[in-house]
Design a protein around this motif. Sequence first.
Motif, PDB file in Angstrom:
ATOM      1  N   MET A 287     -12.967   4.073   6.254  1.00 42.58           N
ATOM      2  CA  MET A 287     -11.625   3.500   6.082  1.00 42.58           C
ATOM      3  C   MET A 287     -11.584   2.129   6.751  1.00 42.58           C
ATOM      4  N   MET A 288     -11.029   1.139   6.059  1.00 40.54           N
ATOM      5  CA  MET A 288     -10.980  -0.200   6.622  1.00 40.54           C
ATOM      6  C   MET A 288      -9.887  -0.305   7.679  1.00 40.54           C
ATOM      7  N   SER A 289     -10.078  -1.255   8.585  1.00 33.89           N
ATOM      8  CA  SER A 289      -9.112  -1.472   9.653  1.00 33.89           C
ATOM      9  C   SER A 289      -7.912  -2.270   9.124  1.00 33.89           C
ATOM     10  N   GLU A 290      -6.867  -2.396   9.965  1.00 32.87           N
ATOM     11  CA  GLU A 290      -5.696  -3.173   9.577  1.00 32.87           C
ATOM     12  C   GLU A 290      -6.067  -4.636   9.355  1.00 32.87           C
ATOM     13  N   THR A 291      -6.974  -5.150  10.175  1.00 33.57           N
ATOM     14  CA  THR A 291      -7.410  -6.543  10.022  1.00 33.57           C
ATOM     15  C   THR A 291      -8.141  -6.736   8.707  1.00 33.57           C
ATOM     16  N   GLU A 292      -9.024  -5.797   8.362  1.00 33.99           N
ATOM     17  CA  GLU A 292      -9.751  -5.891   7.095  1.00 33.99           C
ATOM     18  C   GLU A 292      -8.805  -5.759   5.902  1.00 33.99           C
ATOM     19  N   ALA A 293      -7.824  -4.856   6.016  1.00 30.09           N
ATOM     20  CA  ALA A 293      -6.856  -4.688   4.936  1.00 30.09           C
ATOM     21  C   ALA A 293      -6.033  -5.959   4.743  1.00 30.09           C
ATOM     22  N   ALA A 294      -5.645  -6.590   5.855  1.00 28.26           N
ATOM     23  CA  ALA A 294      -4.878  -7.843   5.760  1.00 28.26           C
ATOM     24  C   ALA A 294      -5.707  -8.934   5.093  1.00 28.26           C
ATOM     25  N   TRP A 295      -7.015  -8.975   5.391  1.00 29.95           N
ATOM     26  CA  TRP A 295      -7.891  -9.973   4.761  1.00 29.95           C
ATOM     27  C   TRP A 295      -7.986  -9.732   3.261  1.00 29.95           C
ATOM     28  N   VAL A 296      -8.106  -8.473   2.856  1.00 29.50           N
ATOM     29  CA  VAL A 296      -8.176  -8.154   1.426  1.00 29.50           C
ATOM     30  C   VAL A 296      -6.881  -8.575   0.726  1.00 29.50           C
ATOM     31  N   ARG A 297      -5.741  -8.267   1.342  1.00 34.30           N
ATOM     32  CA  ARG A 297      -4.467  -8.664   0.729  1.00 34.30           C
ATOM     33  C   ARG A 297      -4.371 -10.176   0.581  1.00 34.30           C
ATOM     34  N   GLU A 298      -4.866 -10.916   1.576  1.00 33.81           N
ATOM     35  CA  GLU A 298      -4.740 -12.368   1.564  1.00 33.81           C
ATOM     36  C   GLU A 298      -5.753 -13.038   0.641  1.00 33.81           C
ATOM     37  N   GLN A 299      -6.984 -12.520   0.610  1.00 30.95           N
ATOM     38  CA  GLN A 299      -8.063 -13.197  -0.094  1.00 30.95           C
ATOM     39  C   GLN A 299      -8.377 -12.624  -1.477  1.00 30.95           C
ATOM     40  N   VAL A 300      -8.067 -11.354  -1.694  1.00 27.60           N
ATOM     41  CA  VAL A 300      -8.491 -10.681  -2.927  1.00 27.60           C
ATOM     42  C   VAL A 300      -7.312 -10.373  -3.845  1.00 27.60           C
ATOM     43  N   TRP A 301      -6.208  -9.943  -3.286  1.00 30.22           N
ATOM     44  CA  TRP A 301      -5.066  -9.556  -4.117  1.00 30.22           C
ATOM     45  C   TRP A 301      -4.490 -10.756  -4.858  1.00 30.22           C
ATOM     46  N   THR A 302      -3.909 -10.487  -6.011  1.00 27.01           N
ATOM     47  CA  THR A 302      -3.207 -11.527  -6.754  1.00 27.01           C
ATOM     48  C   THR A 302      -1.816 -11.727  -6.150  1.00 27.01           C
ATOM     49  N   SER A 303      -1.167 -12.813  -6.552  1.00 33.58           N
ATOM     50  CA  SER A 303       0.173 -13.084  -6.028  1.00 33.58           C
ATOM     51  C   SER A 303       1.149 -11.983  -6.434  1.00 33.58           C
ATOM     52  N   ALA A 304       0.974 -11.423  -7.645  1.00 23.13           N
ATOM     53  CA  ALA A 304       1.853 -10.337  -8.082  1.00 23.13           C
ATOM     54  C   ALA A 304       1.675  -9.105  -7.206  1.00 23.13           C
ATOM     55  N   MET A 305       0.442  -8.810  -6.819  1.00 22.46           N
ATOM     56  CA  MET A 305       0.198  -7.666  -5.943  1.00 22.46           C
ATOM     57  C   MET A 305       0.804  -7.904  -4.568  1.00 22.46           C
ATOM     58  N   ARG A 306       0.724  -9.134  -4.065  1.00 24.72           N
ATOM     59  CA  ARG A 306       1.320  -9.418  -2.760  1.00 24.72           C
ATOM     60  C   ARG A 306       2.843  -9.317  -2.812  1.00 24.72           C
ATOM     61  N   ARG A 307       3.452  -9.730  -3.940  1.00 21.28           N
ATOM     62  CA  ARG A 307       4.899  -9.582  -4.069  1.00 21.28           C
ATOM     63  C   ARG A 307       5.286  -8.106  -4.080  1.00 21.28           C
ATOM     64  N   ALA A 308       4.531  -7.301  -4.820  1.00 26.19           N
ATOM     65  CA  ALA A 308       4.820  -5.867  -4.869  1.00 26.19           C
ATOM     66  C   ALA A 308       4.671  -5.241  -3.488  1.00 26.19           C
ATOM     67  N   HIS A 309       3.662  -5.668  -2.740  1.00 24.39           N
ATOM     68  CA  HIS A 309       3.451  -5.119  -1.392  1.00 24.39           C
ATOM     69  C   HIS A 309       4.592  -5.520  -0.469  1.00 24.39           C
ATOM     70  N   ALA A 310       5.112  -6.741  -0.636  1.00 26.09           N
ATOM     71  CA  ALA A 310       6.208  -7.191   0.221  1.00 26.09           C
ATOM     72  C   ALA A 310       7.473  -6.390  -0.034  1.00 26.09           C
ATOM     73  N   GLU A 311       7.710  -6.017  -1.292  1.00 24.40           N
ATOM     74  CA  GLU A 311       8.921  -5.290  -1.644  1.00 24.40           C
ATOM     75  C   GLU A 311       8.779  -3.788  -1.395  1.00 24.40           C
ATOM     76  N   VAL A 312       7.610  -3.249  -1.745  1.00 27.97           N
ATOM     77  CA  VAL A 312       7.358  -1.806  -1.553  1.00 27.97           C
ATOM     78  C   VAL A 312       5.973  -1.664  -0.922  1.00 27.97           C
ATOM     79  N   PRO A 313       5.882  -1.709   0.409  1.00 28.44           N
ATOM     80  CA  PRO A 313       4.573  -1.737   1.070  1.00 28.44           C
ATOM     81  C   PRO A 313       3.630  -0.610   0.663  1.00 28.44           C
ATOM     82  N   GLY A 314       4.147   0.592   0.429  1.00 28.26           N
ATOM     83  CA  GLY A 314       3.258   1.704   0.124  1.00 28.26           C
ATOM     84  C   GLY A 314       2.821   1.785  -1.324  1.00 28.26           C
ATOM     85  N   TYR A 315       3.384   0.926  -2.192  1.00 29.80           N
ATOM     86  CA  TYR A 315       3.101   1.050  -3.617  1.00 29.80           C
ATOM     87  C   TYR A 315       1.621   0.837  -3.916  1.00 29.80           C
ATOM     88  N   LEU A 316       1.012  -0.139  -3.274  1.00 34.30           N
ATOM     89  CA  LEU A 316      -0.400  -0.428  -3.511  1.00 34.30           C
ATOM     90  C   LEU A 316      -1.283  -0.015  -2.346  1.00 34.30           C
TER      91      LEU A 316
END
Length: 227
Positions: A1-30
């Motif tokens: 399981m990845m750490s919180e730091t690794e998860a934050a890096w994936v969200r910032e570097q790998v996720w699309t802007s649409a995925m980041r918007r969805a995460h901001a509105e509903v954190p558990g969705y993705l």
Amino acid sequence: MMSETEAAWVREQVWTSAMRRAHAEVPGYLGECPCEYQARCPHGEQCTRREPLARPIGVILRPGGEQAACFPEPFAHPTPTAVGPQRTAEAQIWYADHTCRWVCTCECHSEPDPEQVLAFVVRLGLVPPETTMDELPPPAFRAYRVEIVHQARLRDLRARRERQFAAEQQRAAERDRAYRAARARSDRIRDWARERGWPIRHGRVPRAAIEAYQVAVEGQAGQGSLF
């Protein structure tokens, strides 16, 4: 399981802007596995999802990150769904060695605690204070279930509004930072142009002065006028 730091890096570097918007509105969705879903059933005693539902851990997305990618043909074997096995062409992602299952967490799947039911109906004045748990009528249990579902809906609504408010606050802060950065850049260009004798009329800087600043200071070929 990845750490919180690794998860934050994936969200910032790998996720699309649409995925980041969805995460901001509903954190558990993705960010949640199906076995971690906490969605509550709105049907009470009429709930039809009494058996665990096998779910994929996600899907491969099309460019843009909003819609699932699909194969030219459906899978040969049906995929479990809430309405029974269905053949799908979605590019789903499943674990190879185990299957995660979603289980409805609403109270209609188990009998309420009689002690909690008794305290609830006594507090509302539906039964006399001297009533014992053995004397609780069936309607008391139904009323308690309805109240639990209602309170869960209120909590979900408040949480959703809080997330939406936080997301809007974040967007407003980002817009403010962008505005302040553009304003500061405009002031720097104006001061630079004035020091070099460019004509400044009514606070407007000539386009040629802006492009000269971009080449001399920013090392660019030009970004267009901001004025």
